[in-house]
Design an enzyme around this catalytic site. Structure first.
Site, PDB file in Angstrom:
ATOM      1  N   GLU A 141       0.987  -1.109   0.051  1.00  0.00           N
ATOM      2  CA  GLU A 141      -0.099   0.039  -0.027  1.00  0.00           C
ATOM      3  C   GLU A 141       0.763   1.178   0.038  1.00  0.00           C
ATOM      4  OE1 GLU A 141      -2.442  -0.382   3.331  1.00  0.00           O
ATOM      5  OE2 GLU A 141      -3.836  -1.862   2.530  1.00  0.00           O
ATOM      6  N   HIS A 189      -7.776   0.271   5.790  1.00  0.00           N
ATOM      7  CA  HIS A 189      -7.925   0.150   6.951  1.00  0.00           C
ATOM      8  C   HIS A 189      -6.513   0.294   7.496  1.00  0.00           C
ATOM      9  CE1 HIS A 189     -10.475  -1.392   9.921  1.00  0.00           C
ATOM     10  NE2 HIS A 189      -9.761  -2.425  10.108  1.00  0.00           N
TER      11      HIS A 189
END
Length: 301
Positions: A219, A258
């Site tokens: 990410e 998240h």
């Protein structure tokens, strides 16, 4: 061909802390259904009960005395109590503790991680769905329903590392559906600081003879991929590795997913990470579906 695994296999003896709680009981059932060797549970004050046939004890020490050595614990314990539970497990000699709880106070995470390192143990998480060695055993509540697990996690020779819980299942599903299989998949956890980094797991996968390649769902933000690039560059990981970096379209300063991913500086961007990874010889997929085609091509060679 038999596939080996890292961190957990069919012989791993597992304990569940917080087994009588709703999430503990749910997680225990999922693990047992998958064939995991869950040998004991712990909830203070509930000794003598059993959950899905697993005996419950008041403390980890008591459980170890009664059932013998335990290799791995899953701490289904709320964030405020997690530090105490993890340190109790480590003191009893357990070498791997999976921590599903999220929003664990930072100073608690630092204390747990530093204690684990001092006793030569490791923590997976916090904020980890767990890990799975397909066809052997799982820890935590990774994968969901049995049918989904069968479809998404087929046994094989590709290691998977993910910072995202959804990402780990997605990647394993893509690989499994394309005819590849998984040796072990690890969700490292969503908290800003985690117990076991992707870089550390690469060394485990390097040592596992049946893992032929590794796929990483990365990410934007954070250092995970850059630390992994260092391990590749140093020669401590020499197998083929394929990365996908999620969140490439996001503007600077916007929080993503998240796992607290955010672009705060140039090194956080997908472009920068991809460039660094390609420079050390890693393969980079521009979309998740390419992970399977690239991995297949490499393994054919």
């Amino acid at each position: 061909m038999t596939s080996m695994a890292i961190l957990i296999d069919e012989k791993t003896r597992v304990l569940v802390q917080g087994i009588t709680g709703r999430t503990g009981a749910f997680g225990t059932r999922a693990m047992l259904e998958y064939g995991t060797k869950v040998v004991a549970g712990v909830t203070p004050g509930r000794r003598g009960e059993s959950v899905w046939g697993v005996p419950v004890f008041n403390s980890v020490e008591e459980a170890v005395k009664e059932v013998g050595p335990i290799d791995l614990s899953v701490a289904f314990v709320p964030a405020p109590q997690v530090k105490e539970a993890v340190i109790e497990a480590l003191r009893a000699g357990i070498k791997t503790v999976v921590v599903p709880a999220e929003r664990v106070p930072l100073h608690d995470i630092l204390a747990m991680v530093s204690y684990a390192k001092s006793v030569g143990a490791r923590i997976i998480g916090p904020g980890s769905l767990g890990l799975i060695s397909p066809g052997k055993a799982s820890a935590g509540w990774i994968g969901g329903a049995r049918e989904l697990i069968e479809e998404s996690f087929r046994p094989g020779n590709v290691g998977v590392i993910s910072r995202s819980g959804g990402g780990v299942t997605t990647v394993c599903w893509i690989l499994s559906q394309s005819g590849l299989g998984i040796s072990t998949a690890v969700h490292v956890g969503t908290e800003p600081v985690i117990g076991t980094t992707g870089a550390e797991l690469l060394k485990d996968f390097q040592a596992d003879e049946e893992t032929h390649a590794v796929v990483v769902f990365g990410e934007i933000g954070g250092l995970m991929e850059l630390e992994m690039a260092e391990v590749i560059k140093s020669g401590d990981f020499r197998k083929p590795i394929v990365f996908y970096i999620a969140g490439r379209m996001l503007p600077s300063g916007m929080r993503f997913s998240h796992a607290s991913a955010i672009i705060e500086r140039r090194a956080d961007t997908a472009e920068y990470k991809e460039k660094v990874l390609e420079e050390v010889g890693a393969y980079v997929a521009k979309k998740p579906t390419e992970l399977a085609t690239i991995t297949k091509e490499i393994l054919k060679r």
